[in-house]
Enzyme design. Structure first.
Site, mmCIF file in Angstrom:
data_model
loop_
_atom_site.group_PDB
_atom_site.id
_atom_site.type_symbol
_atom_site.label_atom_id
_atom_site.label_comp_id
_atom_site.label_asym_id
_atom_site.label_seq_id
_atom_site.Cartn_x
_atom_site.Cartn_y
_atom_site.Cartn_z
ATOM 1 N N CYS A 177 0.868 -1.172 0.000
ATOM 2 C CA CYS A 177 0.000 0.000 0.000
ATOM 3 C C CYS A 177 0.914 1.233 0.000
ATOM 4 O O CYS A 177 2.048 1.152 -0.471
ATOM 5 C CB CYS A 177 -0.944 -0.005 1.205
ATOM 6 S SG CYS A 177 -0.105 0.101 2.805
ATOM 7 N N ARG A 178 0.469 2.343 0.534
ATOM 8 C CA ARG A 178 1.301 3.545 0.523
ATOM 9 C C ARG A 178 2.421 3.457 1.552
ATOM 10 O O ARG A 178 3.576 3.677 1.252
ATOM 11 C CB ARG A 178 0.449 4.801 0.780
ATOM 12 C CG ARG A 178 1.256 6.108 0.654
ATOM 13 C CD ARG A 178 0.437 7.329 1.018
ATOM 14 N NE ARG A 178 0.027 7.327 2.408
ATOM 15 C CZ ARG A 178 0.810 7.678 3.428
ATOM 16 N NH1 ARG A 178 2.047 8.054 3.223
ATOM 17 N NH2 ARG A 178 0.351 7.646 4.655
#
Length: 161
Positions: free
Chosen positions: A91-92
């Site tokens: 993810c980020r």
């Protein structure tokens, strides 16, 4: 805070509590380790668990976008993939993917999580969707794999400050 933001926040809290309560059953990989996994000859499902907009902005080449925030769609998509092939999730920053990794591992999947998410990946200047291989390491006195490990340790020290 909007209804959607509140829903996401509650979902992340639940995932975090599950991860803490159940113990971690997946493997965190540093960016160079994750890159090595993806570029090896092993089959692996690369899953970006961020929102479609985040995925459209940038993603790791070959990744499928299966947002963990839409749980029903996430599981429907996961169930359509081979159960024998390991999952590599990101993810980020590594929080949502850790949640997804925990959920997948609890169902018996082999899962690797990108520690630090795509932000750590970008700090290492690793390739994003549609890009070529990363530039060679500036330090030619050390093997590339060792240089990557040393830079990961250095970047982790910076991130902690």
């Amino acid at each position: 805070m909007g209804r959607r933001s509140l829903s996401r926040a509650v979902g992340l809290v639940v995932c975090a509590l599950l991860a803490v309560g159940c113990g971690k059953r997946y493997m965190d990989l540093r960016p160079m380790q994750f890159y090595s996994l993806l570029t090896s000859n092993k089959k692996v499902h690369v899953i970006d668990v961020r929102t479609p907009q985040e995925y459209a902005d940038e993603h790791i080449k070959g990744a499928l976008n299966l947002p963990v925030s839409d749980t029903a769609a996430f599981w429907a998509s996961v169930d359509s993939l081979s159960h024998k092939t390991p999952f590599a999730v990101y993810c980020r920053s590594g929080v949502r993917s850790a949640c997804a990794a925990q959920m997948l591992s609890e169902r018996g999947y082999m899962v690797y999580n990108l520690k630090g998410g795509i932000e750590a990946w970008k700090r290492r200047r690793l390739p994003l969707g549609g890009t070529q291989a990363p530039p060679p390491s500036a330090d030619t006195t050390r093997p590339r794999w060792l240089q990557g490990q040393l830079e990961d340790v250095y970047l982790e020290d910076i991130d902690k400050k």
